[in-house]
Design an enzyme around this catalytic site. Structure first.
Site, PDB file in Angstrom:
ATOM      1  N   HIS A   9      46.579  -2.698   3.531  1.00 17.13           N
ATOM      2  CA  HIS A   9      46.805  -2.852   4.973  1.00 17.13           C
ATOM      3  C   HIS A   9      47.554  -4.156   5.240  1.00 17.13           C
ATOM      4  O   HIS A   9      47.214  -4.925   6.145  1.00 17.13           O
ATOM      5  CB  HIS A   9      45.477  -2.809   5.731  1.00 17.13           C
ATOM      6  CG  HIS A   9      44.734  -1.514   5.571  1.00 17.13           C
ATOM      7  ND1 HIS A   9      44.951  -0.415   6.385  1.00 17.13           N
ATOM      8  CD2 HIS A   9      43.802  -1.134   4.679  1.00 17.13           C
ATOM      9  CE1 HIS A   9      44.173   0.576   5.992  1.00 17.13           C
ATOM     10  NE2 HIS A   9      43.468   0.170   4.955  1.00 17.13           N
TER      11      HIS A   9
ATOM     12  N   TYR B 145      37.538  -7.039  -0.427  1.00 18.02           N
ATOM     13  CA  TYR B 145      38.121  -7.799   0.683  1.00 18.02           C
ATOM     14  C   TYR B 145      38.044  -9.297   0.391  1.00 18.02           C
ATOM     15  O   TYR B 145      38.977 -10.044   0.667  1.00 18.02           O
ATOM     16  CB  TYR B 145      37.384  -7.511   1.981  1.00 18.02           C
ATOM     17  CG  TYR B 145      37.612  -6.156   2.600  1.00 18.02           C
ATOM     18  CD1 TYR B 145      38.255  -5.127   1.913  1.00 18.02           C
ATOM     19  CD2 TYR B 145      37.165  -5.875   3.880  1.00 18.02           C
ATOM     20  CE1 TYR B 145      38.449  -3.885   2.483  1.00 18.02           C
ATOM     21  CE2 TYR B 145      37.357  -4.636   4.462  1.00 18.02           C
ATOM     22  CZ  TYR B 145      37.992  -3.641   3.765  1.00 18.02           C
ATOM     23  OH  TYR B 145      38.189  -2.413   4.341  1.00 18.02           O
TER      24      TYR B 145
END
Length: 363
Positions: free
Chosen positions: A67, A335
């Site tokens: 992303h 993440y």
């Protein structure tokens, strides 16, 4: 008083103390080695997942490993109090909670054209008045392709571009899907999915299940989604071959006023799977409209408030807990790895820390 120990006894005691300390250090090192994958090279680790994301898309210094292409948004959540019976998270008390969000498309290339993928994502960080935060990342698809971190990694491996063609090997992709029948629901959705013209008209699903707890300690498994009020195409930002039309469309819409979504919370019933993001819950499950998401303005991600936020789905306030979905801890760990890589790179980029020059065009 206790008599003093003789010199040999003192030496023996010291040796025993040192042996204990060395043993404790060895155990700690072994634990970190196992977690990091150093002592188990074939064990799936966050590093291996993020390395594979880089292998698939390339490495772009200072950007998220997935992303990567996105835009910051700022606004608030206006709760109507309807979810308070199920969660005592402060965000669900009647009133307003400020937030910083981010829209994005999947993939690690921050210069990919918006039309390259049909999926859009929405990430939000709610800042409660009591200092606690709720962070969530959602996608514009009703199910996830796979249900485990290992299967996600295997999917990435199968989709790694062949150096000779620059594209994934169709045989490897087909073999992966044949070995993973749980991908059927996602593949059925993907066959009809088309890249949308706007972030503003998309539904965004949590995909993973979570658990709400109320003031009495009652637990309720839930999933949620953001449902937009905007349904029209409304903008010509995507015309003329603009590869960045999503950001243009968003800015154009917000220049005319705030954008709104409704936070719909679906309540699970006994037997509904909470550990498998490939399976939807039955359509007749009770759904609560918990309030309205209001987005007021947008900023570039290179300098905006979302740049330095890790939208870790396990940053949760009191009243919201993780479910038994194995993707949640894997997402959180990956993440974190991606965040450490990109923030370290930002500090060493030439010029300013926020400068992300585009790579030179290749023939």
């Amino acid at each position: 008083m206790q008599e003093e120990l003789s010199a040999p006894e003192r030496r023996k005691g010291n040796m025993g103390s040192w042996a204990l300390i060395v043993a404790v250090i060895a155990l700690v090192v072994a634990a970190f080695g196992y977690v990091g994958g150093w002592l188990a090279p074939h064990r799936l680790t966050p590093k291996r997942i993020v390395d594979q994301l880089q292998d698939n898309a390339g490495t772009f210094a200072g950007y998220r490993r997935n992303h990567a292409k996105g835009v910051c948004v700022v606004g608030y959540f206006q709760s109507n109090g309807q979810a308070q019976a199920y969660s005592d998270a402060q965000v669900f008390a009647p009133g307003r909670t400020p937030l910083v969000g981010r829209f994005a498309i999947p993939g690690g290339n921050p210069y990919a054209p918006d039309s390259s993928v049909p999926i859009r994502s929405m990430a939000l960080r709610f800042a409660q008045a009591n200092g606690q935060q709720w962070r969530t990342g959602m996608n514009s698809m009703p199910v996830f392709p796979v249900s485990t971190p290992q299967a996600f990694y295997d999917q990435l491996k199968a989709q790694q571009p062949d150096p000779a063609t620059g594209k994934p090997d169709p045989a490897k992709v087909a073999a992966f899907f044949a070995a993973h029948p749980e991908t059927a629901a996602f593949r059925a959705w993907a066959k009809t999915a088309k890249p949308s013209a706007s972030f503003a008209t998309e539904n965004y699903w949590s995909l993973d299940a979570f658990v709400f707890t109320n003031s009495a300690g009652k637990r309720q498994a839930v999933r949620w989604r953001m449902v937009p009020e905007a349904t029209d195409t409304g903008s010509d930002a995507g015309s003329g071959g603009n590869p960045d039309y999503l950001a243009s469309d968003l800015a154009q819409r917000l220049s005319q006023g705030p954008l709104h979504w409704h936070l719909l919370v679906t309540l699970a019933q006994p037997g509904d799977p909470t550990h498998d993001a490939t399976k939807e819950w039955p359509a007749d499950r009770q759904t609560i409209d918990a309030g309205t998401l209001v987005l007021e303005h947008t900023e570039p991600q290179e300098s905006g408030p979302c740049r330095d936020i890790n939208y870790d789905p396990l940053v949760l306030p009191d009243g919201i807990e993780a479910s038994d979905d194995p993707l949640l801890p894997a997402r959180s760990a990956a993440y974190a790895d991606s965040y450490l890589r990109r923030t370290s790179e930002e500090a060493h980029l030439p010029g300013a820390a926020v400068a992300h020059p585009k790579p030179e065009a290749k023939p």
